[in-house]
Design an enzyme around this catalytic site. Structure first.
Site, PDB file in Angstrom:
ATOM      1  N   PHE A   1       0.805  -1.221   0.000  1.00 16.10           N
ATOM      2  CA  PHE A   1       0.000   0.000   0.000  1.00 16.10           C
ATOM      3  C   PHE A   1       0.836   1.268   0.000  1.00 16.10           C
ATOM      4  O   PHE A   1       0.359   2.337  -0.378  1.00 16.10           O
ATOM      5  CB  PHE A   1      -0.972  -0.005   1.188  1.00 16.10           C
ATOM      6  CG  PHE A   1      -0.402   0.450   2.501  1.00 16.10           C
ATOM      7  CD1 PHE A   1      -0.643   1.740   2.970  1.00 16.10           C
ATOM      8  CD2 PHE A   1       0.336  -0.406   3.289  1.00 16.10           C
ATOM      9  CE1 PHE A   1      -0.148   2.156   4.190  1.00 16.10           C
ATOM     10  CE2 PHE A   1       0.832  -0.005   4.511  1.00 16.10           C
ATOM     11  CZ  PHE A   1       0.596   1.287   4.969  1.00 16.10           C
ATOM     12  N   LYS A   2       2.101   1.150   0.389  1.00 18.35           N
ATOM     13  CA  LYS A   2       2.950   2.347   0.421  1.00 18.35           C
ATOM     14  C   LYS A   2       3.131   2.953  -0.973  1.00 18.35           C
ATOM     15  O   LYS A   2       3.428   4.141  -1.115  1.00 18.35           O
ATOM     16  CB  LYS A   2       4.312   2.007   1.029  1.00 18.35           C
ATOM     17  CG  LYS A   2       4.225   1.383   2.421  1.00 18.35           C
ATOM     18  CD  LYS A   2       3.617   2.310   3.445  1.00 18.35           C
ATOM     19  CE  LYS A   2       3.451   1.636   4.803  1.00 18.35           C
ATOM     20  NZ  LYS A   2       4.659   1.418   5.554  1.00 18.35           N
ATOM     21  N   ASP A   3       2.946   2.145  -2.032  1.00 18.81           N
ATOM     22  CA  ASP A   3       3.043   2.673  -3.401  1.00 18.81           C
ATOM     23  C   ASP A   3       2.019   3.775  -3.659  1.00 18.81           C
ATOM     24  O   ASP A   3       2.267   4.675  -4.464  1.00 18.81           O
ATOM     25  CB  ASP A   3       2.826   1.560  -4.427  1.00 18.81           C
ATOM     26  CG  ASP A   3       3.987   0.596  -4.511  1.00 18.81           C
ATOM     27  OD1 ASP A   3       5.128   1.019  -4.294  1.00 18.81           O
ATOM     28  OD2 ASP A   3       3.740  -0.597  -4.795  1.00 18.81           O
TER      29      ASP A   3
END
Length: 498
Positions: free
Chosen positions: A113-115
């Site tokens: 999810f950090k993308d």
């Protein structure tokens, strides 16, 4: 719109300054001077838009010193092209008739999810630097519990005018996460393991940030620090977007009616992802409850239930390593809001945390907290049981962090009977943690090679290993350094040639 520090409300900066600087010089975190609003009519209009268009609308409300053209370039650069699988950055997946939906945030280049934020941050930071610190080279410092590091490295790889240094706990990330970071390509990247846990990495990075002597030394070399951790407002802001977008998708899919409330469940350690959902609600998104899911490191569960934040406890290394955190940095932003923006009080709490390892919030703040948040936790055994049950019942394979969220959500429903439609933030592709996931499905442990395990897991579940992870075992390891938590500054200096 101005931004202020959680430890000094009189300090005012632009959004570009907040993003370029990363953290306030007083150690506080930047927050918006006011939260912009969205009405139901605004949400209705967003329903007819693409994800990129929704992102542009939300970003414009917070980045008032950016032009529309700049915002459009940032959003299209981050979420356009082929960066996200099938051109869908944050799709929803309905899980049978359970009443919950997976918000899949792992379709980007690093499968986490950090993308969603770290594909956008380099664009925001580049424009912010031009507006505020033109001519200086930016040094991005990152502490990671696994996913942030790779996503930041990939986002800032070969970005002109930047260098990035990532610290990760030596034994606190999965083998796949470690390989993602240590094989990272790019001429401006550096990675180092730290003998300690994530809190040690985060504490070390923050101390470097706020050390005036180090700051002056960098300035003498025409360098300036910034952050890609969620202490940076430019990291947190993009996460607000996908909760609003998820609501729009539920409306479009006729799963809810415009104006209906939804619940949001987030597996979290550093509190940034769930805080973004909280800001979305403050803007006007109809949200009933925030369900904060923790693993065995259940400090947030205890805090929500008691109002006491106490780090003087055992630290657990779990199969959901990105949540193995005892110091949740972004909680400071929530406390600031719940306290009525009482900067002096927040400074006292953070001082107590640093010196005594704990603080207790006021009773009225605890009441506000419990009105909106529910905390729950589960251990590794329950995590694996949830992975197995979810796959056997619904043919849905999830990772170890998402499983924590599902288990805590199920416990919440059993305890309350609340059947409000619910969005669960699914934070990583299961193939980032193949050993734990395979053990959950098969009910046994065995092979240690994660790529052998991944191929077996693929055959067993008839799911595909994502392309970004497929060739990792053939890439050369570039970074194998390890440092003590007391020598992180020297590592940074040596890399920068200072």
């Amino acid at each position: 719109m101005d931004y202020k520090s959680t430890r000094d409300s009189s300090l005012r900066v632009t959004s570009a300054q907040a993003i370029a600087q990363g953290i306030s010089k007083d150690g506080g975190l930047f927050v918006p001077g006011e939260i912009p609003s969205i009405t139901l009519n605004d949400i209705k209009a967003l329903c007819d838009m693409s994800y990129i268009e929704r992102a542009e609308c939300i970003l414009l409300k917070y980045l008032t010193d950016f032009t529309l053209d700049e915002i459009k370039e940032c959003a299209n650069g981050a979420y356009g092209g082929e960066k996200f699988e099938n051109g869908m950055p944050a799709p929803l997946s309905k899980i049978g008739d359970t009443g919950f939906y997976m918000l899949e945030l792992w379709h980007g280049p690093t499968c986490a999810f950090k993308d969603m934020a770290l594909q956008l941050l380099p664009y925001l930071l580049t424009y912010s630097a031009k507006k505020t610190i033109a001519g200086k080279e930016i040094v991005i410092l990152v502490a990671t519990s696994g996913d942030t590091g790779k996503a930041a490295l990939e986002g800032f790889k070969d970005v002109k005018g930047t260098r990035i240094v990532v610290f990760y706990p030596q034994d606190g990330v999965s083998a796949m996460q470690k390989l993602q970071m240590t094989t990272q390509e790019g001429g401006n990247v550096f990675v180092c393991a730290v003998k300690g846990n994530f809190d040690d990495c985060q504490r070390g990075v923050k101390e470097i940030f706020t050390n005036l002597e180090i700051t002056k030394e960098l300035e003498a070399h025409n360098l300036v620090f910034s952050s890609a951790n969620s202490i940076n407002w430019g990291r947190l802001l993009p996460q607000i977007i996908y909760y609003i977008s998820a609501y729009c998708d539920l409306v479009n899919d006729k799963e809810i009616t415009l104006g209906d409330e939804m619940n949001i469940v987030v597996p979290t350690g550093n509190f940034g992802n769930i805080l973004a959902a909280y800001y979305a609600k403050k803007m006007g998104l109809p949200v009933k409850k925030f369900i904060c899911a923790s693993n065995a490191n259940n400090i947030l569960t205890d805090f929500i239930n008691t109002g006491v934040y106490d780090t003087n406890r055992k630290f657990y290394t779990t199969m959901s390593p990105s949540m193995d955190i005892l110091i949740s940095s972004n909680l400071e932003r929530l406390l600031y809001d719940l306290s009525g923006c009482d900067d002096r009080y927040i400074s006292e709490c953070m001082s107590a945390l640093k010196n005594e390892g704990k603080y207790t919030v006021r009773s009225e703040m605890l009441q506000l907290l419990k009105e909106q948040f529910v905390g729950g936790c589960c251990d590794d055994a329950m995590t694996q049981a949830t992975i197995k049950e979810l796959f056997e019942k619904y043919s849905y394979l999830c990772d170890t962090h998402t499983a924590v969220a599902v288990k805590v959500y199920n416990d919440y429903v059993k305890a309350t009977g609340d059947n409000t439609k619910t969005v669960i933030a699914s934070t990583a592709n299961p193939y980032k943690f193949p050993k734990s996931v395979a053990e959950a499905i098969e009910g046994k442990s065995g092979e240690d090679n994660e790529f052998v395990i991944s191929h077996r897991l693929s055959q067993l579940t008839k799911t595909a290993m994502p392309k970004p992870l497929g060739g990792l075992d053939e890439k050369a390891v570039r970074f194998n350094g390890v440092c003590d938590k007391t020598t992180m500054q020297k590592v940074v200096y040596d890399y920068l040639g200072i």
